[in-house]
Design a protein around this motif. Sequence first.
Motif, short mmCIF file in Angstrom:
data_model
loop_
_atom_site.label_atom_id
_atom_site.label_comp_id
_atom_site.label_asym_id
_atom_site.label_seq_id
_atom_site.Cartn_x
_atom_site.Cartn_y
_atom_site.Cartn_z
N LYS A 134 44.06 53.05 112.39
CA LYS A 134 44.74 51.90 111.67
C LYS A 134 46.10 51.89 112.07
O LYS A 134 46.89 50.84 112.30
CB LYS A 134 44.28 51.93 110.49
CG LYS A 134 45.03 50.64 109.82
CD LYS A 134 44.30 50.69 108.23
CE LYS A 134 44.75 49.52 107.21
NZ LYS A 134 44.50 49.56 105.94
N TYR A 135 46.69 52.97 112.04
CA TYR A 135 48.26 53.24 112.18
C TYR A 135 48.40 52.97 113.52
O TYR A 135 49.48 52.19 114.02
CB TYR A 135 48.72 54.60 111.83
CG TYR A 135 49.86 55.06 112.51
CD1 TYR A 135 51.19 54.42 112.18
CD2 TYR A 135 49.71 55.77 113.73
CE1 TYR A 135 52.24 54.83 112.77
CE2 TYR A 135 51.08 56.27 114.42
CZ TYR A 135 52.24 55.68 113.86
OH TYR A 135 53.37 56.09 114.68
N VAL A 136 47.78 53.38 114.57
CA VAL A 136 48.21 53.15 116.05
C VAL A 136 47.89 51.64 116.28
O VAL A 136 48.89 51.25 117.08
CB VAL A 136 47.05 53.95 116.75
CG1 VAL A 136 47.15 53.71 118.43
CG2 VAL A 136 47.08 55.66 116.70
N ALA A 137 46.97 51.00 115.82
CA ALA A 137 47.08 49.49 116.15
C ALA A 137 48.28 48.81 115.58
O ALA A 137 48.65 48.04 116.39
CB ALA A 137 45.90 49.12 115.11
N SER A 138 49.01 49.46 114.35
CA SER A 138 50.07 48.51 113.95
C SER A 138 51.38 48.99 115.04
O SER A 138 52.25 48.52 115.29
CB SER A 138 50.36 49.09 112.68
OG SER A 138 49.43 48.35 111.76
N PHE A 139 51.05 50.42 115.24
CA PHE A 139 52.30 50.94 116.30
C PHE A 139 52.24 50.14 117.57
O PHE A 139 53.45 49.94 118.07
CB PHE A 139 52.12 52.36 116.41
CG PHE A 139 53.04 53.03 117.32
CD1 PHE A 139 54.30 53.35 116.94
CD2 PHE A 139 52.77 53.22 118.76
CE1 PHE A 139 55.24 54.01 117.74
CE2 PHE A 139 53.68 53.74 119.62
CZ PHE A 139 55.08 54.21 119.05
N ARG A 147 49.10 62.12 119.04
CA ARG A 147 50.38 62.42 118.32
C ARG A 147 50.98 61.43 117.50
O ARG A 147 50.73 60.16 117.69
CB ARG A 147 51.47 63.12 119.04
CG ARG A 147 51.46 64.34 119.84
CD ARG A 147 52.52 64.67 120.77
NE ARG A 147 53.65 64.70 120.16
CZ ARG A 147 55.00 64.96 120.41
NH1 ARG A 147 54.99 64.85 121.94
NH2 ARG A 147 56.02 64.91 119.83
N VAL A 148 51.70 61.88 116.18
CA VAL A 148 52.23 60.76 115.27
C VAL A 148 53.60 61.39 115.19
O VAL A 148 53.68 62.42 114.98
CB VAL A 148 51.32 61.07 113.85
CG1 VAL A 148 52.03 60.00 113.00
CG2 VAL A 148 49.73 60.35 113.98
N ARG A 151 51.61 55.54 108.47
CA ARG A 151 51.92 56.72 109.47
C ARG A 151 51.64 58.21 108.40
O ARG A 151 51.10 58.96 109.00
CB ARG A 151 53.37 57.00 109.91
CG ARG A 151 53.74 57.92 110.74
CD ARG A 151 55.33 58.21 110.55
NE ARG A 151 55.51 58.88 109.46
CZ ARG A 151 55.55 59.99 108.94
NH1 ARG A 151 54.84 61.04 109.80
NH2 ARG A 151 55.78 60.56 107.77
N LYS A 152 51.98 57.91 107.19
CA LYS A 152 51.75 59.06 106.33
C LYS A 152 50.13 59.35 106.13
O LYS A 152 49.77 60.61 106.42
CB LYS A 152 52.08 58.76 104.78
CG LYS A 152 53.91 58.94 105.11
CD LYS A 152 54.16 58.71 103.33
CE LYS A 152 55.83 58.94 103.43
NZ LYS A 152 56.30 58.71 101.97
N SER A 153 49.35 58.34 106.13
CA SER A 153 48.17 58.61 106.02
C SER A 153 47.43 59.00 107.38
O SER A 153 46.33 60.02 107.26
CB SER A 153 47.40 57.20 105.65
OG SER A 153 45.99 57.16 105.75
N ALA A 154 48.10 58.65 108.62
CA ALA A 154 47.49 59.15 109.57
C ALA A 154 47.82 60.47 110.08
O ALA A 154 47.11 61.04 110.74
CB ALA A 154 48.06 58.28 110.99
N ALA A 155 48.97 61.08 109.48
CA ALA A 155 49.61 62.24 109.64
C ALA A 155 48.73 63.31 108.82
O ALA A 155 49.15 64.62 109.01
CB ALA A 155 50.86 62.21 109.58
#
Length: 255
Positions: A21-26, A60-61, A92-96
Amino acid sequence: MAVAGQVGSAYWPGCSPAREKYVASFRSLISAMSMGKQGARAKHLGIPLSTLSNYWTGRRVPSAVTLGAIYDAVRRSAAAVPDQLEHLERLRKSAARRNARPVPPWESGDICAAERMAAATLSAPSAQPESGTCSPSGADPARRPALDRHSRENGKAGETARALRAAQSAGDRRGVIGIAWSASKSLTHGELSLAAADLYASGHSALGEALLLGGRERGHEETMRLAITLIRTGLSVQADLVLRAALPRGGGGQP
């Protein structure tokens, strides 16, 4: 579909749902940049292309500081970027989070599963586990420290091999070089040998050579240790390749 010059669209195999989900937004943020090719984007952001590739796939995040710097750089290059840094930072926090990804068997304590995975990776006959050594309650406690270390080595080796194959599939030659160089600095001789065995066994001999030869230069002692480890892993031909590559070029031949 990624535009020409970008890395592939696939997520890194180790991505959790939160990281995807984070990568999609990134990716949405990066895609707002005026330049279309990933190399030009990386240059504008001031980071190596291999690093952007790792961020793009979720391998990587970035840190909060790095993400903020990337966001500011994107806003300077794009005509209109939504004010979404706060939302992106929450993702990002959730993904990390360490527990946001699937826990592999060598970290969960499932020694039997880890041992089976290790045996499947190695080509050397001596690496096969003895039948009956695993039970629902786990391996013999006397063997556990060695199995834990062995399983961690296989985990890092497998991750490296998967990353190299993904970069090759995406046509990211610079990514392959970057991953090989990074692995040559961060992996042990055992991990390098296991990753090479994985690549050669799966038919990716060019990637195996890139991993063993495409990294930093090695001294004589380090080269000998790697060669010995390769031989023990069943890669005698590759050990010879590493030794030959370390020989000084020109001159020095037999009289």
